[in-house]
Design a protein around this motif. Structure first.
Motif, short mmCIF file in Angstrom:
data_model
loop_
_atom_site.label_atom_id
_atom_site.label_comp_id
_atom_site.label_asym_id
_atom_site.label_seq_id
_atom_site.Cartn_x
_atom_site.Cartn_y
_atom_site.Cartn_z
N ALA A 278 -31.08 8.76 72.81
CA ALA A 278 -32.16 7.79 73.01
C ALA A 278 -31.88 6.60 72.08
O ALA A 278 -32.66 6.27 71.19
CB ALA A 278 -33.51 8.42 72.71
N ILE A 279 -30.76 5.93 72.32
CA ILE A 279 -30.29 4.84 71.46
C ILE A 279 -31.16 3.60 71.67
O ILE A 279 -31.44 3.22 72.79
CB ILE A 279 -28.83 4.48 71.77
N ASN A 280 -31.55 2.97 70.55
CA ASN A 280 -32.27 1.71 70.66
C ASN A 280 -31.58 0.59 69.89
O ASN A 280 -32.00 -0.55 69.94
CB ASN A 280 -33.73 1.85 70.25
N SER A 281 -30.49 0.91 69.18
CA SER A 281 -29.71 -0.15 68.52
C SER A 281 -28.29 0.33 68.26
O SER A 281 -28.05 1.50 68.00
CB SER A 281 -30.38 -0.58 67.21
N LEU A 282 -27.39 -0.61 68.34
CA LEU A 282 -25.98 -0.35 68.11
C LEU A 282 -25.42 -1.61 67.45
O LEU A 282 -25.27 -2.65 68.10
CB LEU A 282 -25.29 -0.07 69.45
N TYR B 74 -17.42 15.83 70.50
CA TYR B 74 -16.93 14.47 70.36
C TYR B 74 -17.19 13.94 68.96
O TYR B 74 -18.24 14.19 68.37
CB TYR B 74 -17.61 13.54 71.36
N LYS B 75 -16.23 13.17 68.44
CA LYS B 75 -16.37 12.48 67.16
C LYS B 75 -15.93 11.05 67.35
O LYS B 75 -14.93 10.78 68.03
CB LYS B 75 -15.51 13.12 66.07
N LEU B 76 -16.67 10.13 66.77
CA LEU B 76 -16.35 8.70 66.85
C LEU B 76 -15.85 8.23 65.49
O LEU B 76 -16.35 8.67 64.45
CB LEU B 76 -17.58 7.90 67.24
N VAL B 77 -14.86 7.34 65.52
CA VAL B 77 -14.33 6.75 64.30
C VAL B 77 -14.19 5.25 64.52
O VAL B 77 -13.67 4.82 65.56
CB VAL B 77 -12.94 7.34 63.95
N LEU B 78 -14.68 4.46 63.58
CA LEU B 78 -14.47 3.02 63.63
C LEU B 78 -13.03 2.79 63.17
O LEU B 78 -12.73 2.86 61.98
CB LEU B 78 -15.47 2.28 62.73
N LYS B 79 -12.15 2.59 64.12
CA LYS B 79 -10.72 2.51 63.82
C LYS B 79 -10.33 1.21 63.13
O LYS B 79 -9.57 1.21 62.17
CB LYS B 79 -9.91 2.68 65.10
N GLU B 80 -10.86 0.09 63.65
CA GLU B 80 -10.40 -1.20 63.14
C GLU B 80 -11.41 -2.30 63.43
O GLU B 80 -12.01 -2.33 64.50
CB GLU B 80 -9.07 -1.53 63.83
N MET B 81 -11.58 -3.18 62.47
CA MET B 81 -12.36 -4.40 62.67
C MET B 81 -11.39 -5.51 63.03
O MET B 81 -10.47 -5.79 62.27
CB MET B 81 -13.12 -4.76 61.39
N LEU B 82 -11.58 -6.11 64.19
CA LEU B 82 -10.68 -7.16 64.63
C LEU B 82 -11.16 -8.55 64.23
O LEU B 82 -10.36 -9.39 63.82
CB LEU B 82 -10.50 -7.09 66.15
N LEU C 256 -20.19 1.29 61.96
CA LEU C 256 -20.99 1.19 63.17
C LEU C 256 -22.29 1.94 62.91
O LEU C 256 -22.27 3.11 62.52
CB LEU C 256 -20.23 1.81 64.35
N LYS C 257 -23.42 1.27 63.12
CA LYS C 257 -24.73 1.87 62.88
C LYS C 257 -25.42 2.10 64.23
O LYS C 257 -25.64 1.17 64.98
CB LYS C 257 -25.58 0.95 62.01
N ILE C 258 -25.73 3.38 64.49
CA ILE C 258 -26.37 3.76 65.75
C ILE C 258 -27.81 4.16 65.45
O ILE C 258 -28.05 5.11 64.70
CB ILE C 258 -25.64 4.94 66.42
N VAL D 259 -21.00 5.46 61.80
CA VAL D 259 -19.64 5.77 62.21
C VAL D 259 -18.75 4.92 61.32
O VAL D 259 -18.67 3.70 61.48
CB VAL D 259 -19.41 5.45 63.70
N LYS D 260 -18.12 5.56 60.36
CA LYS D 260 -17.31 4.85 59.37
C LYS D 260 -15.85 4.79 59.78
O LYS D 260 -15.41 5.49 60.69
CB LYS D 260 -17.44 5.54 58.02
N GLN D 261 -15.13 3.99 59.04
CA GLN D 261 -13.69 3.92 59.23
C GLN D 261 -13.05 5.12 58.54
O GLN D 261 -13.53 5.57 57.49
CB GLN D 261 -13.13 2.63 58.65
N ASN D 262 -12.01 5.64 59.13
CA ASN D 262 -11.28 6.78 58.57
C ASN D 262 -12.17 7.99 58.34
O ASN D 262 -11.99 8.73 57.38
CB ASN D 262 -10.56 6.38 57.28
N SER D 263 -13.17 8.18 59.19
CA SER D 263 -14.05 9.35 59.10
C SER D 263 -13.27 10.60 59.51
O SER D 263 -12.29 10.53 60.24
CB SER D 263 -15.26 9.20 60.04
N CYS D 264 -13.75 11.72 59.07
CA CYS D 264 -13.17 12.99 59.47
C CYS D 264 -13.51 13.25 60.93
O CYS D 264 -14.65 13.14 61.34
CB CYS D 264 -13.73 14.10 58.60
#
Length: 138
Positions: free
Chosen positions: A107-111, A40-48, A130-132, A29-34
């Motif tokens: 069946a997520i085993n890492s985030l 549903y689509k996930l976008v990494l909006k910001e690193m704080l 973000l690596k799923i 899940v990258k920043q500024n992804s399409c």
């Protein structure tokens, strides 16, 4: 005796091939992804903040990452969520993100947030993702 051995060999081999095979997959899940399209689509909006212990250093505390993840459904904004990535928050993060993933990815085993810091190397904000990690059963 030869027949018993042959029958046992056939039974054991049939059980071995009847097992489901699992394969590890990863989604980024990258920043500024399409975020156009259906579902549903996930976008990494910001690193704080990233206070993780760099590789090559011994630290007392492992550190943590603060990031904002945006959720879109059918190209419509749903919500922003501030997530804390640390050993204490894995369950909370998995519970929040799972409903937004495809059935095949649940069946997520890492985030994790990547890349991990290294001594002497500066990571630019745009390089984070973000690596799923999830399992698929064949």
């Amino acid at each position: 005796m030869k027949k018993v051995f042959t029958v046992l060999l056939i039974l054991l081999s049939s059980f071995a091939f009847a097992q489901k095979i699992t394969t590890q997959y990863y989604s980024k899940v990258k920043q500024n992804s399409c975020f156009k399209g259906k579902g549903y689509k996930l976008v990494l909006k910001e690193m704080l903040a990233d206070s993780r212990c760099p590789q090559g250093v011994t630290c007392i505390w492992a550190g943590e990452v603060y990031a904002v993840v945006s959720v879109y459904k059918d190209s419509e904004f749903i919500e922003d969520k501030k997530l804390v990535f640390s050993t204490n928050n894995d369950t909370v993060n998995l519970k929040w993100i799972t409903p937004y993933l495809d059935e095949s990815q649940r069946a997520i085993n890492s985030l994790t947030i990547e890349p991990h810091p290294h001594v002497g190397k500066v990571i630019e904000s745009k390089d984070y993702y973000l690596k799923i990690g999830y399992m698929k059963y064949n």
